[in-house]
Design an enzyme around this catalytic site. Structure first.
Site, PDB file in Angstrom:
ATOM      1  N   ASP A 187     -10.355   3.258   1.504  1.00  0.00           N
ATOM      2  CA  ASP A 187     -10.548   2.768   2.993  1.00  0.00           C
ATOM      3  C   ASP A 187     -11.214   3.793   3.702  1.00  0.00           C
ATOM      4  OD1 ASP A 187      -9.730   0.355   2.705  1.00  0.00           O
ATOM      5  OD2 ASP A 187      -7.511   0.725   3.137  1.00  0.00           O
TER       6      ASP A 187
ATOM      7  N   LYS B 144       0.973  -1.228  -0.099  1.00  0.00           N
ATOM      8  CA  LYS B 144      -0.023   0.026   0.016  1.00  0.00           C
ATOM      9  C   LYS B 144       0.907   1.530   0.012  1.00  0.00           C
ATOM     10  CE  LYS B 144      -4.493  -1.338   1.992  1.00  0.00           C
ATOM     11  NZ  LYS B 144      -5.376  -0.926   3.028  1.00  0.00           N
TER      12      LYS B 144
HETATM   13  P1  NAP Z   1      -0.894  -2.997  11.454  1.00  0.00           P
HETATM   14  O1  NAP Z   1      -0.485  -1.944  10.658  1.00  0.00           O
HETATM   15  O2  NAP Z   1      -0.132  -4.035  11.661  1.00  0.00           O
HETATM   16  O3  NAP Z   1      -1.527  -2.161  12.804  1.00  0.00           O
HETATM   17  C1  NAP Z   1      -1.914  -2.925  13.803  1.00  0.00           C
HETATM   18  C2  NAP Z   1      -1.745  -1.990  15.191  1.00  0.00           C
HETATM   19  O4  NAP Z   1      -2.280  -2.961  16.104  1.00  0.00           O
HETATM   20  C3  NAP Z   1      -0.451  -1.483  15.397  1.00  0.00           C
HETATM   21  O5  NAP Z   1      -0.613  -0.182  16.124  1.00  0.00           O
HETATM   22  C4  NAP Z   1      -0.189  -2.481  16.661  1.00  0.00           C
HETATM   23  O6  NAP Z   1       0.599  -1.879  17.836  1.00  0.00           O
HETATM   24  C5  NAP Z   1      -1.334  -2.710  17.179  1.00  0.00           C
HETATM   25  N1  NAP Z   1      -1.507  -3.994  18.030  1.00  0.00           N
HETATM   26  C6  NAP Z   1      -1.078  -5.277  17.430  1.00  0.00           C
HETATM   27  N2  NAP Z   1      -1.214  -6.328  18.581  1.00  0.00           N
HETATM   28  C7  NAP Z   1      -1.411  -5.633  19.611  1.00  0.00           C
HETATM   29  C8  NAP Z   1      -1.582  -5.832  20.867  1.00  0.00           C
HETATM   30  N3  NAP Z   1      -1.454  -7.423  21.302  1.00  0.00           N
HETATM   31  N4  NAP Z   1      -1.733  -5.052  21.790  1.00  0.00           N
HETATM   32  C9  NAP Z   1      -1.989  -3.628  21.427  1.00  0.00           C
HETATM   33  N5  NAP Z   1      -1.874  -3.226  20.285  1.00  0.00           N
HETATM   34  C10 NAP Z   1      -1.621  -4.203  19.444  1.00  0.00           C
HETATM   35  O7  NAP Z   1      -2.513  -3.412  10.949  1.00  0.00           O
HETATM   36  P2  NAP Z   1      -3.577  -2.722  10.050  1.00  0.00           P
HETATM   37  O8  NAP Z   1      -3.259  -2.686   8.344  1.00  0.00           O
HETATM   38  O9  NAP Z   1      -3.765  -1.455  10.621  1.00  0.00           O
HETATM   39  O10 NAP Z   1      -4.937  -3.556  10.277  1.00  0.00           O
HETATM   40  C11 NAP Z   1      -5.360  -3.717  11.429  1.00  0.00           C
HETATM   41  C12 NAP Z   1      -6.524  -4.254  11.485  1.00  0.00           C
HETATM   42  O11 NAP Z   1      -7.478  -3.867  10.713  1.00  0.00           O
HETATM   43  C13 NAP Z   1      -6.493  -5.840  11.040  1.00  0.00           C
HETATM   44  O12 NAP Z   1      -7.157  -6.728  11.807  1.00  0.00           O
HETATM   45  C14 NAP Z   1      -6.903  -5.964   9.722  1.00  0.00           C
HETATM   46  O13 NAP Z   1      -7.649  -7.026   9.233  1.00  0.00           O
HETATM   47  C15 NAP Z   1      -8.082  -4.819   9.868  1.00  0.00           C
HETATM   48  N6  NAP Z   1      -8.475  -3.949   8.749  1.00  0.00           N
HETATM   49  C16 NAP Z   1      -9.946  -4.291   8.104  1.00  0.00           C
HETATM   50  C17 NAP Z   1     -10.152  -3.399   7.219  1.00  0.00           C
HETATM   51  C18 NAP Z   1     -11.564  -3.493   6.824  1.00  0.00           C
HETATM   52  O14 NAP Z   1     -11.932  -3.344   5.477  1.00  0.00           O
HETATM   53  N7  NAP Z   1     -12.496  -4.053   7.582  1.00  0.00           N
HETATM   54  C19 NAP Z   1      -9.358  -2.501   6.407  1.00  0.00           C
HETATM   55  C20 NAP Z   1      -7.965  -2.496   6.967  1.00  0.00           C
HETATM   56  C21 NAP Z   1      -7.631  -3.405   8.008  1.00  0.00           C
HETATM   57  P3  NAP Z   1       2.165  -1.720  17.423  1.00  0.00           P
HETATM   58  O15 NAP Z   1       2.296  -0.488  16.466  1.00  0.00           O
HETATM   59  O16 NAP Z   1       2.641  -1.038  18.647  1.00  0.00           O
HETATM   60  O17 NAP Z   1       2.816  -2.790  16.960  1.00  0.00           O
END
Ligand code: NAP
Length: 289
Positions: A107, A71
């Site tokens: 998004d 992305k």
């Molecule tokens: P990402 O860039 O990896 O970000 C994940 C975030 O969650 C980071 O800030 C991370 O913290 C935090 N995190 C992970 N594990 C954690 C824990 N155990 N305790 C506290 N914080 C934690 O992922 P993303 O792309 O943003 O996606 C995140 C979620 O959104 C996923 O489940 C994805 O499937 C969903 N999503 C859904 C859609 C939709 O269309 N519905 C679209 C996009 C994403 P750190 O930075 O400190 O590691």
């Protein structure tokens, strides 16, 4: 869907891509509309991104979605990037135009669609966003577009939170954006009108997990909106607990459907059949609604 020599190509690039639900919802929509298009899952490794994008232009691809891990990297390969994709710092939708590939980000529109249908006045509302990763950026941009009075991003790492705050283009930094550690939640939650989970906590197969405990969710005010970006399981434990405390629940499937619908509308220049796309996903995920 009958493929022929005239069938126009759409698709999604990512690595891995086998899990993507986008081909299911887009092909259901294209078949329903009777359009001579097909939408393909395209596995592209990071080291092959540049050559793959050139190849997609060479074979006359009309447009494609972009998912993890491309992305951000794909931005350097676009002729033009929309203002919203620049603000978010990520492209998830690309269209072929006379001037080449144009990248945008749907998004934000996907996140906003189920909120806008609630017809609330957002100007005095406070949003609390759990997580500071890629999806949180689209959520911050969405909350800013809604006009939320406060947008509070909660994370577990001070350095990452600081980077998140300063990563916004100066002109696009939402003035109302602040970052907080999880310890601040007891103060933030009682004021939240909108609580968004952008962490993967509670995602299949760890369905028993929730980013917040039952006692933390009890701090939510009645009628607050709890929005989980996760769509499997549906609903998540986070949403179940929030709903038990009187919150309105929105699941991640709606964001997925509406970001897809916004992308499709850009490519085919006609309204997307949102209900058909939703049903295709519900059937695939075997969710009865
Ligand atoms: P990402 O860039 O990896 O970000 C994940 C975030 O969650 C980071 O800030 C991370 O913290 C935090 N995190 C992970 N594990 C954690 C824990 N155990 N305790 C506290 N914080 C934690 O992922 P993303 O792309 O943003 O996606 C995140 C979620 O959104 C996923 O489940 C994805 O499937 C969903 N999503 C859904 C859609 C939709 O269309 N519905 C679209 C996009 C994403 P750190 O930075 O400190 O590691």
């Amino acid at each position: 869907m009958l493929l022929s020599g005239t069938t126009k190509l759409l698709g999604v690039i990512g690595h891995p891509i086998a899990h993507s639900l986008s081909p299911i919802m887009h092909n259901a929509a294209l078949t329903h509309l009777g359009l001579d298009y097909v939408y393909l899952p395209l596995p592209v490794k990071p080291e092959d991104l540049e050559v793959a994008i050139a190849g997609l232009a060479a074979i006359g691809m009309r447009g494609f979605n972009v998912t993890i891990p491309h992305k951000q990297a794909v931005m350097g390969l676009m002729s033009e990037i929309s203002a919203i994709a620049q603000a978010v710092g990520a492209v998830n939708t690309v269209s072929w135009t006379e001037s080449g590939w144009v990248g945008t980000n749907t998004d934000v529109a996907g996140f906003l669609a189920p909120l806008q249908s609630l017809s609330k006045i957002w100007s005095q509302k406070s949003a609390v966003i759990l997580g500071n990763g890629g999806a949180a950026r689209a959520v911050v941009a969405g909350c800013t577009q809604l006009g939320c009075e406060q947008v509070q991003v909660v994370g577990r790492d001070v350095e990452k939170l600081r980077e998140f705050l300063y990563s916004w283009n100066l002109a696009a930094i939402p003035a109302n954006l602040s970052v907080h550690l999880w310890d601040d939640l007891p103060t933030l939650l009682p004021q939240a009108d909108l609580l968004v989970n952008t962490t993967p906590l509670g995602m299949y197969p760890h369905v028993e997990r929730s980013p917040l405990s039952p006692s933390e969710l009890e701090l939510l005010k009645l009628g607050a909106i709890a929005y989980d970006l996760i769509y499997t399981p549906n609903p998540t434990r986070f949403l179940q607990l929030a709903q038990a405390n009187g919150a309105i629940a929105i699941d991640g499937l709606e964001m997925l459907i509406h970001q897809g619908a916004a992308a499709l509308e850009g490519w085919i220049q006609q309204p997307a059949p949102v209900d058909i796309m939703r049903q295709a996903l519900l059937d695939r995920l075997k969710i009865a609604k």
